[in-house]
Scaffold this active site. Structure first.
Site, short mmCIF file in Angstrom:
data_model
loop_
_atom_site.label_atom_id
_atom_site.label_comp_id
_atom_site.label_asym_id
_atom_site.label_seq_id
_atom_site.Cartn_x
_atom_site.Cartn_y
_atom_site.Cartn_z
N THR A 130 0.83 -1.20 0.00
CA THR A 130 0.00 0.00 0.00
C THR A 130 0.87 1.26 0.00
O THR A 130 2.01 1.24 0.49
CB THR A 130 -0.89 0.00 1.27
OG1 THR A 130 -1.44 1.29 1.46
CG2 THR A 130 -0.09 -0.33 2.52
N ASP A 131 0.29 2.37 -0.48
CA ASP A 131 1.01 3.66 -0.41
C ASP A 131 1.07 4.19 1.02
O ASP A 131 1.81 5.13 1.30
CB ASP A 131 0.36 4.69 -1.35
CG ASP A 131 -1.08 5.01 -1.02
OD1 ASP A 131 -1.67 4.35 -0.12
OD2 ASP A 131 -1.65 5.93 -1.65
N LYS A 159 2.37 -3.38 7.18
CA LYS A 159 2.67 -3.54 5.74
C LYS A 159 4.10 -3.09 5.45
O LYS A 159 4.81 -3.71 4.66
CB LYS A 159 1.67 -2.74 4.89
CG LYS A 159 0.24 -3.25 4.91
CD LYS A 159 0.07 -4.65 4.35
CE LYS A 159 0.30 -4.73 2.85
NZ LYS A 159 -0.07 -6.09 2.33
#
Ligand code: NAD
Ligand code: TYD
Length: 349
Positions: A130-131, A159
């Site tokens: 994910t960003d 993450k």
């Protein structure tokens, strides 16, 4: 025939990736490994479940030895790893589940690949991220592939940890890895805890639309099938050990997005204009709420020729149409404790 392991394939993004690979690559056997948490739903894959090149395996990635047994049994040629706990709010109330699934689960898969893949020729371990690992932006600027990591929620920190471990296994053991970091996805089959399907569900049922804080936080939205097409491209054409950012160049404040959704819903439900906006309720802000995410996806566009296919207005209409046409799906995923959970959330704020 190649055998590809897709983890988390019963979830939102995973189901779109599984469908795309099963249909587009009849020469691949797709093994979907998922332990069917609240977010995993085999109904997301009804249309392809009987295809000869598809197999579902119910298993938990936190079971390390089992992952090795499965790697030995199936002799996977490639892995596309999506299985994760994915909702920031849940990571705030139950961080440990995120540590187990996202960090330990990823390491278990890396260990299985490292141990069973004695020969790395034509092997690939592709980790979907994910960003949010890059932290939060101010009013200007973008996340690039070399933006320093600065995760700020238990979800994004878990993450980020898994991304670091994937890179470490490439650097230390030479495991052939790929990573991509994508912005917020929307589209069919998304569990109604994330903003867009939650708002659609609530508007449809005349329930309040909870807007955290002032609604000024900004997200960069991408249609889920465009994420799936980027994953397909990176898996096949991406350069080993590289990272690719994926995003829609499509920034919206939450409140502007909800206004647009209200307008679409009024029209689709044949309610008079302005009906749904009355459901907007400003509620207590999320703890540590990141202000803005915005991805620069120049690298994947230039190097691999990817671009999003849908404009946001079109994608959102398509999404609303899908939820309105799939009431049974929504009824199933919101049965049990779902409504009780949300009723409690509202009274707490
Ligand atoms: P999701 O919550 O809809 O689906 C996750 C899937 O993983 C579910 O099917 C669940 O059953 C499975 N899963 C969870 N824990 C597991 C475990 N221990 N063992 C086996 N399976 C397990 O999530 P999503 O939105 O589809 O996200 C998929 C991936 O993409 C995640 O890694 C997420 O971090 C990443 N991502 C999501 C977004 C987004 O906007 N949703 C954006 C960028 C990246
Ligand atoms: P969400 O869909 O949870 O994705 P993420 O937190 O991973 O970006 O939330 C998107 C944005 O919408 C985020 O700024 C939080 C906000 N939000 C609300 O205002 N109300 C809600 O009920 C939810 C679920 C999210």
């Amino acid at each position: 025939m190649k055998t590809i392991l897709i983890t988390g394939g019963a979830g939102f993004i995973g189901s779109h990736v599984v469908r795309r690979f099963v249909k587009k690559y009849p020469g691949y056997k797709i093994v979907n490994l998922d332990n069917l948490t609240y977010a995993g739903n085999l109904a997301n894959l009804r249309d392809i479940e009987n295809e000869p090149n598809y197999e579902f395996v119910k298993a938990d990635i936190t079971a390390g030895e089992l992952m090795k047994v499965l790697f030995k049994k199936y002799r996977f040629d490639g892995v596309i790893h999506l299985a994760a706990e994915s909702h920031v709010d849940r990571s705030i109330s139950s961080p440990m589940e995120f540590i187990y699934a996202n960090i330990l689960g990823t390491v278990n898969l890396l260990n299985a690949a490292r141990e069973i893949w004695t020969d790395h020729t034509n092997k690939k371990f592709y980790h979907i991220s994910t960003d949010e690992v890059y932290g939060s932006l101010g009013k200007t600027g973008f996340f690039y592939e070399n933006t320093p990591y600065d995760p700020r929620s238990p979800y994004s920190a878990s993450k980020a940890s898994s991304d670091h471990l994937v890179r470490a296994y490439n650097h230390t053991y030479g495991l052939p890895t790929l990573i991509s970091n994508c912005s917020n996805n929307y589209g069919p089959f998304q569990f109604p805890e994330k903003l867009i399907p939650l708002a659609i569900h609530n508007i449809k049922n005349n329930r309040l639309i909870p807007v955290y804080g002032k609604g000024e936080n900004i997200r960069d939205w991408l249609f889920v099938e465009d994420h799936a097409s980027a994953i397909d491209l990176i898996f096949h054409e991406g350069k080993i050990a590289e990272t690719y950012n994926i995003g829609g160049h499509n920034e919206w404040t939450n409140i502007a997005l909800i206004h647009l959704l209200c307008e679409i819903m009024d029209r689709k439900l044949k309610r008079s204009a302005g009906t749904s906006v009355n459901l907007i309720a400003y509620v207590k802000d999320r703890a540590g709420h990141d202000l803005r995410y915005a991805i620069d996806s120049g690298k994947i566009q230039k190097e691999l020729g990817w671009k999003p296919s849908l404009q946001f207005a079109e994608g959102l209409e398509k999404t609303v149409d899908w939820y309105l046409a799939n009431e049974e799906w929504m009824k199933n995923v919101t049965s049990g404790d779902y409504q009780k959970y949300y009723d409690n959330q509202y009274t707490k704020r």
